[in-house]
Design a protein around this motif. Sequence first.
Motif, PDB file in Angstrom:
ATOM      1  N   ASP A 177       0.840  -1.198   0.000  1.00 31.75           N
ATOM      2  CA  ASP A 177       0.000   0.000   0.000  1.00 31.75           C
ATOM      3  C   ASP A 177       0.872   1.244   0.000  1.00 31.75           C
ATOM      4  O   ASP A 177       2.099   1.175   0.160  1.00 31.75           O
ATOM      5  N   ALA A 178       0.238   2.398  -0.156  1.00 32.00           N
ATOM      6  CA  ALA A 178       0.977   3.646  -0.350  1.00 32.00           C
ATOM      7  C   ALA A 178       1.774   4.077   0.873  1.00 32.00           C
ATOM      8  O   ALA A 178       2.720   4.854   0.751  1.00 32.00           O
ATOM      9  N   LEU A 179       1.420   3.585   2.061  1.00 30.74           N
ATOM     10  CA  LEU A 179       2.109   3.992   3.279  1.00 30.74           C
ATOM     11  C   LEU A 179       3.201   3.012   3.699  1.00 30.74           C
ATOM     12  O   LEU A 179       3.926   3.270   4.652  1.00 30.74           O
ATOM     13  N   VAL A 289      -3.109  14.135  -3.304  1.00 25.81           N
ATOM     14  CA  VAL A 289      -3.252  12.696  -3.043  1.00 25.81           C
ATOM     15  C   VAL A 289      -2.362  12.270  -1.879  1.00 25.81           C
ATOM     16  O   VAL A 289      -2.781  11.477  -1.028  1.00 25.81           O
ATOM     17  N   ASP A 290      -1.131  12.788  -1.816  1.00 25.71           N
ATOM     18  CA  ASP A 290      -0.251  12.452  -0.691  1.00 25.71           C
ATOM     19  C   ASP A 290      -0.873  12.867   0.641  1.00 25.71           C
ATOM     20  O   ASP A 290      -0.817  12.128   1.634  1.00 25.71           O
ATOM     21  N   GLU A 291      -1.475  14.045   0.662  1.00 27.47           N
ATOM     22  CA  GLU A 291      -2.119  14.518   1.892  1.00 27.47           C
ATOM     23  C   GLU A 291      -3.338  13.653   2.215  1.00 27.47           C
ATOM     24  O   GLU A 291      -3.565  13.285   3.374  1.00 27.47           O
ATOM     25  N   LEU A 292      -4.099  13.310   1.192  1.00 24.15           N
ATOM     26  CA  LEU A 292      -5.301  12.504   1.388  1.00 24.15           C
ATOM     27  C   LEU A 292      -4.957  11.120   1.930  1.00 24.15           C
ATOM     28  O   LEU A 292      -5.641  10.582   2.793  1.00 24.15           O
ATOM     29  N   LEU A 295       0.314  10.657   3.716  1.00 22.64           N
ATOM     30  CA  LEU A 295       1.756  10.839   3.558  1.00 22.64           C
ATOM     31  C   LEU A 295       2.182  12.261   3.885  1.00 22.64           C
ATOM     32  O   LEU A 295       3.338  12.511   4.230  1.00 22.64           O
ATOM     33  N   GLY A 296       1.248  13.202   3.769  1.00 21.79           N
ATOM     34  CA  GLY A 296       1.528  14.601   4.067  1.00 21.79           C
ATOM     35  C   GLY A 296       1.793  15.417   2.817  1.00 21.79           C
ATOM     36  O   GLY A 296       2.358  14.917   1.837  1.00 21.79           O
ATOM     37  N   HIS A 299       5.380  15.611   1.381  1.00 18.47           N
ATOM     38  CA  HIS A 299       6.060  14.345   1.098  1.00 18.47           C
ATOM     39  C   HIS A 299       6.937  14.424  -0.137  1.00 18.47           C
ATOM     40  O   HIS A 299       8.012  13.791  -0.204  1.00 18.47           O
ATOM     41  N   TYR A 300       6.518  15.192  -1.140  1.00 20.06           N
ATOM     42  CA  TYR A 300       7.299  15.292  -2.381  1.00 20.06           C
ATOM     43  C   TYR A 300       8.736  15.738  -2.116  1.00 20.06           C
ATOM     44  O   TYR A 300       9.671  15.338  -2.820  1.00 20.06           O
ATOM     45  N   ALA A 301       8.921  16.574  -1.087  1.00 19.97           N
ATOM     46  CA  ALA A 301      10.260  17.100  -0.786  1.00 19.97           C
ATOM     47  C   ALA A 301      11.186  16.025  -0.227  1.00 19.97           C
ATOM     48  O   ALA A 301      12.409  16.191  -0.225  1.00 19.97           O
ATOM     49  N   GLN A 302      10.608  14.909   0.247  1.00 18.40           N
ATOM     50  CA  GLN A 302      11.410  13.824   0.825  1.00 18.40           C
ATOM     51  C   GLN A 302      11.694  12.710  -0.180  1.00 18.40           C
ATOM     52  O   GLN A 302      12.456  11.785   0.112  1.00 18.40           O
ATOM     53  N   ARG A 303      11.050  12.790  -1.349  1.00 18.66           N
ATOM     54  CA  ARG A 303      11.097  11.678  -2.268  1.00 18.66           C
ATOM     55  C   ARG A 303      12.525  11.320  -2.702  1.00 18.66           C
ATOM     56  O   ARG A 303      12.924  10.153  -2.726  1.00 18.66           O
ATOM     57  N   ALA A 304      13.327  12.300  -3.082  1.00 18.53           N
ATOM     58  CA  ALA A 304      14.677  12.013  -3.547  1.00 18.53           C
ATOM     59  C   ALA A 304      15.485  11.288  -2.478  1.00 18.53           C
ATOM     60  O   ALA A 304      16.199  10.320  -2.765  1.00 18.53           O
TER      61      ALA A 304
END
Length: 310
Positions: A177-179, A289-292, A295-296, A299-304
């Motif tokens: 799952d996504a989490l 979608v990340d917030e929904l 993930l917050g 979250h995009y800033a942590q992806r790398a």
Amino acid sequence: GQIRAFSGNNSFSLSVEVMKPDLPLGMDILADVLMHASFPEDAIAREKEDQIAAIKAEDEQITTVAKHAMRRAVFGGHPYGLRSSGTEESVGALTREQLLAFRDGCVTGRNGVLAIFGDVAAGEVQKLAEELLAGLPEGKLLMTEPPVAPPIAEPADITVNEPKQQAVLMAGFQGTDALNPDRVALELIDTASSDMASRFFHRIREELGLAYFVGAAQMMGFAPGIFTFYLGTDPSKVDLVRKNFDEEIAALAAEGLTASELARAKKKLIGSEAIRNQSLDAFAHVVAVDELYGLGAEHYAQRAAEINAV
């Protein structure tokens, strides 16, 4: 400007894109559609015709037929095993009352995320949102305990015969799952297996000339999804292709990605997301979608860092 709607396996969205001076108008349209859509019967009938036509077109696509068979095998009676576009019977049976009830249960304050990206002032946006969406019912967060498909009891081998000049092979596995922390590793395996530099493409298509296309795909959401390897080939070569296909999947399962495969996949995944996020529409969708999902929004800033840590 333009207005668009999207629906997926776990969520649906409505988006409006306008020029900066038209922000108040764009938000007014968005709020009006969310809260006051009337679902006229003639529009529902027209949409049903379009969707049923799309379902019939899907049934003529051998890759889609294979995907549906795969999902049924992996998920059984779980909702992910259903066709996301429905069937001719299920679409035809939908009523206006059912659509309104679904809208009223899902389009609520606690069950949604509002993402606004562009050259705008946060205070102005907040004021507009509070004014225009004040009538949105509070509601509650849904999908807090989504059903999980039972484990696959034993390997299943499914054949669907279609009168086509092409054969499609798929190998599907229950995913995550996504989490789940394993999400990023699966994304990298997907990336490494899906381009013209992949081990599957190199051996089965380039060396042996046995495949028209080959790659991987995955779906994840609130509940664990599916990870799939796939290829298209000549029907007369299925047995030979299957042997090489299975060998490559088994080697990947036993040994993992090589150091060079992993490095290439990391670079490609980070780069593709950076390019995607240059589009305000795509960036807003990802953050919403990340917030929904929990993930917050940041979250995009942590992806790398997450990707490079694998």
